[in-house]
Design a protein around this motif. Structure first.
Motif: not given
Length: 253
Positions: A82-83, A89-90, A165-166, A248-251
């Motif tokens: 989450q951070s 920067t994920l 879901f972040k 395409g949801l990683l970042g």
């Protein structure tokens, strides 16, 4: 190379601890006051105190330590995700050697060691304040291992939710409050509880710090359950990681 990555996470955790030392001390004090005020409240429920409720402070304190270790560990990976996502920067973390999953696991190991240290520092003043006598067995670190590995497996599963879901603080709050009555029900440990999640590890921790004998069967059961949790968590995180990368949801926060 893995050792250098592990060392970088140790340096990062130490730097954050030094930079935010006031918050670390406040968190330590909050944990001590939380349990101490809870004990005072239970003492005032009846004129006779905890004895009339059939509660012993020693097991109650150790179950609280087990609860704190599990809750602190299961949040660690998801909060890292989450951070990093909030900072943007994920995806950069995913460029580390071995990829995102390895780096998050190394970070979780370092944070887990810090969490164990934090819980031991919480336990010591509570033992002194409450006059509880603990006689740790020489094998007490082995008593911590199954509980920590099981909590780490659960943390990997929660980290998978964060990848998708972040932002998951609300869900963590629900789980944390559900854990509270569950763990404190283990104060009066019964044989049928040995197959409940985290129960063998919590009971093993209690035996380790009270110096009681432990059966090989209980140790084996705790280790097997911990490894099952760990395997399930690794599978869940790897599966969700592949899914969010395909979509395409990683970042994306």
């Amino acid at each position: 190379m893995v050792l250098w990555q592990l060392w970088s996470e140790i340096l990062l955790d130490w730097s954050l601890t030094k930079r935010y030392w006031f918050d670390t001390l406040a968190g330590l004090l909050a944990s001590v006051l939380f349990f101490y005020s809870m004990v005072l409240g239970l003492e005032n429920l009846t004129p006779e105190g905890l004895a009339s409720l059939g509660l012993d402070l020693g097991p109650l304190l150790l179950v609280f330590a087990a609860f704190s270790l599990v809750v602190g560990t299961f949040q660690s990976i998801a909060y890292s995700v989450q951070s990093e996502a909030a900072l943007g920067t994920l995806e950069h973390l995913g460029l580390a050697r071995g990829g995102l999953l390895r780096q998050l696991l190394l970070r979780a190991l370092v944070q887990g060691l810090a969490g164990i240290t934090f819980n031991l520092l919480t336990l010591l003043p509570l033992v002194l304040l409450l006059g509880v006598r603990l006689t740790p067995a020489s094998w007490w670190p082995l008593g911590l291992l199954p509980l920590y590995l099981a909590a780490l497996g659960f943390a990997l599963g929660m980290g998978a939710l964060a990848l998708q879901f972040k932002r998951v603080e609300g869900f963590f709050t629900i789980v944390q409050f559900l854990f509270l009555p569950y763990f404190f029900s283990l104060v009066r440990f019964e044989p049928w509880m040995t197959h409940l999640p985290f129960a063998p590890g919590a009971y093993l921790l209690r035996l380790a710090f009270t110096g009681e004998e432990v059966s090989p069967g209980l140790l084996l059961l705790a280790l097997v359950q911990a490894l099952l949790f760990l395997g399930a968590g690794l599978f869940a995180r790897a599966w969700v990681y592949a899914a969010v990368r395909r979509r395409g949801l990683l970042g994306r926060y």
